[in-house]
Design an enzyme around this catalytic site. Structure first.
Site, PDB file in Angstrom:
ATOM      1  CG  LEU A 140      -1.908  -1.120   1.407  1.00  0.00           C
ATOM      2  CD1 LEU A 140      -2.645  -0.972   2.738  1.00  0.00           C
ATOM      3  CD2 LEU A 140      -2.903  -1.137   0.253  1.00  0.00           C
ATOM      4  CG  ASP A 141       0.510   4.222  -3.004  1.00  0.00           C
ATOM      5  OD1 ASP A 141       1.381   3.442  -3.444  1.00  0.00           O
ATOM      6  OD2 ASP A 141      -0.393   4.709  -3.702  1.00  0.00           O
ATOM      7  CE  LYS A 142       5.412   9.109   4.457  1.00  0.00           C
ATOM      8  NZ  LYS A 142       6.369  10.228   4.234  1.00  0.00           N
ATOM      9  CB  THR A 144      -2.935   3.819   0.822  1.00  0.00           C
ATOM     10  OG1 THR A 144      -2.888   4.640  -0.346  1.00  0.00           O
ATOM     11  CG2 THR A 144      -4.171   2.943   0.761  1.00  0.00           C
ATOM     12  NE  ARG A 240      -1.741   8.073  -5.449  1.00  0.00           N
ATOM     13  CZ  ARG A 240      -0.459   8.281  -5.163  1.00  0.00           C
ATOM     14  NH1 ARG A 240       0.322   7.276  -4.798  1.00  0.00           N
ATOM     15  NH2 ARG A 240       0.049   9.495  -5.266  1.00  0.00           N
TER      16      ARG A 240
END
Length: 339
Positions: A140-142, A144, A240
């Protein structure tokens, strides 16, 4: 700690012409092909007593010897960091990743990552990939939040990787987006690295991997919407990118929505969040060892809930001051439905 392991296997006649690494990956399905490749490169695989090469073609009948050394300590250090665990058993752990936490160490993030926290929290890690470290299956992105599953041993890692690759894992997200998209939709594109900005990805490529995103609008506001998203593929930044290129970037997405100005309640909600409005809400899959259905749900974080309340015109009450019943009611209102 897992002990060293030596395995022997006689290649059958029908294996003639196969690459050694490909054949061993089928012969030992509890090891990933990359793991086997690494063992070959390290000289731990022999063909009739001689060091093997990954691309060597079998004749059939060879004795293949594979030595798996005891796992070594991982480079990342264990750190006592806050970590919310949604499910844990001897094979895997599912955590609720917090906003601002990077999944694994890398450039600019040598510590304070999810991996550092897991090395402290999880005491029964086996040798995943040859190291005592969590088996990161997906990321997961930082910024998220939400559900993320980690394998504790190599067999579980292989099983989970297969489940993700074959789309046997259900991944449902919640997002706050600019504007109000059509009630529901399917976004299907080829997908790849952006040709100009190499930090970005795009669905506007002539050649690339398939990417499929399904979405449904749960609630509409003035200048924004709450959207439920199902990922059928798991490309980097996929939600995104797909939402931004369809005209509805995430609130607070500095990379893909930098040119979009939010006004009124949407602007207040974006300022309150201070990050991209994306939450990995639900994760469902069959347990790789037992086959039991696992359905995990990460509570909607306080900042996301506060942004929703601003969009609805509801006064924001700090999470710590809410009574349990009020917190439960807020969570139901955030999604527009119960399980």
């Amino acid at each position: 700690m897992a002990a060293p392991d030596t395995r022997e296997h006689r290649a059958p006649p029908e294996a003639r012409g196969e690459r050694v690494d490909q054949y061993l990956a089928r012969a030992f399905p509890d090891l990933t092909r990359s793991r086997i490749h690494g063992l070959i490169e390290a000289g731990h695989v022999l063909t009739d007593g001689q060091p093997a090469k990954p691309a060597k073609r079998l004749r059939g009948g060879e004795l293949l010897s594979l030595h798996i050394p005891a796992p070594v300590a991982a480079v990342p250090l264990a750190e006592e960091l806050p970590l919310a665990v949604l499910h844990e058993d001897k094979d895997l752990v599912v955590v609720d990743k917090a906003a601002g936490m990077v999944v694994h160490p890398g450039a600019g993030h040598a510590s304070g990552t999810l991996v550092n926290a897991l090395l402290h929290r999880v005491k029964d890690l086996a040798g995943v990939g040859g190291e005592l470290r969590p088996g990161i299956v997906h990321r997961l992105d930082k910024d998220t939040t939400g559900c993320l599953v980690v394998a504790k041993n190599e067999q579980t890692l292989v099983g989970l990787q297969k489940a993700f690759k074959t789309r046997a894992v259900e991944k449902t997200y919640l997002a706050l987006v600019h504007g109000v998209p059509p009630a529901e939709g399917r976004i299907e594109t080829l997908y790849g690295r952006h040709p100009v900005n190499r930090q970005k990805f795009t669905g506007k490529v002539k050649d690339g991997k398939q990417a499929i995103t399904l979405y449904r609008v749960l609630e509409s506001f003035d200048g924004a919407a709450l959207v439920e998203v199902d990922l059928l593929t798991g490309r980097t930044h996929q939600i995104r990118v797909h939402l931004a290129e369809s005209g509805h970037p995430l609130l607070g997405d500095a990379l893909y929505g930098a040119g979009r100005k939010a006004k009124g309640g949407a602007g207040e909600a974006q300022e309150r969040l201070g990050r991209q409005a994306l939450h990995a809400w639900r994760l469902a899959f069959a347990h790789p060892r037992t086959g039991k259905a696992l359905n995990l749900e990460a509570p909607i974080p306080e900042d996301f809930t506060a942004a929703l309340e601003l969009l609805r015109g509801t006064p924001v009450v700090p999470e710590a001051k809410r009574k349990p019943a009020a917190r439960k009611k807020a969570a139901k209102r955030a999604t527009g439905r119960t399980r």
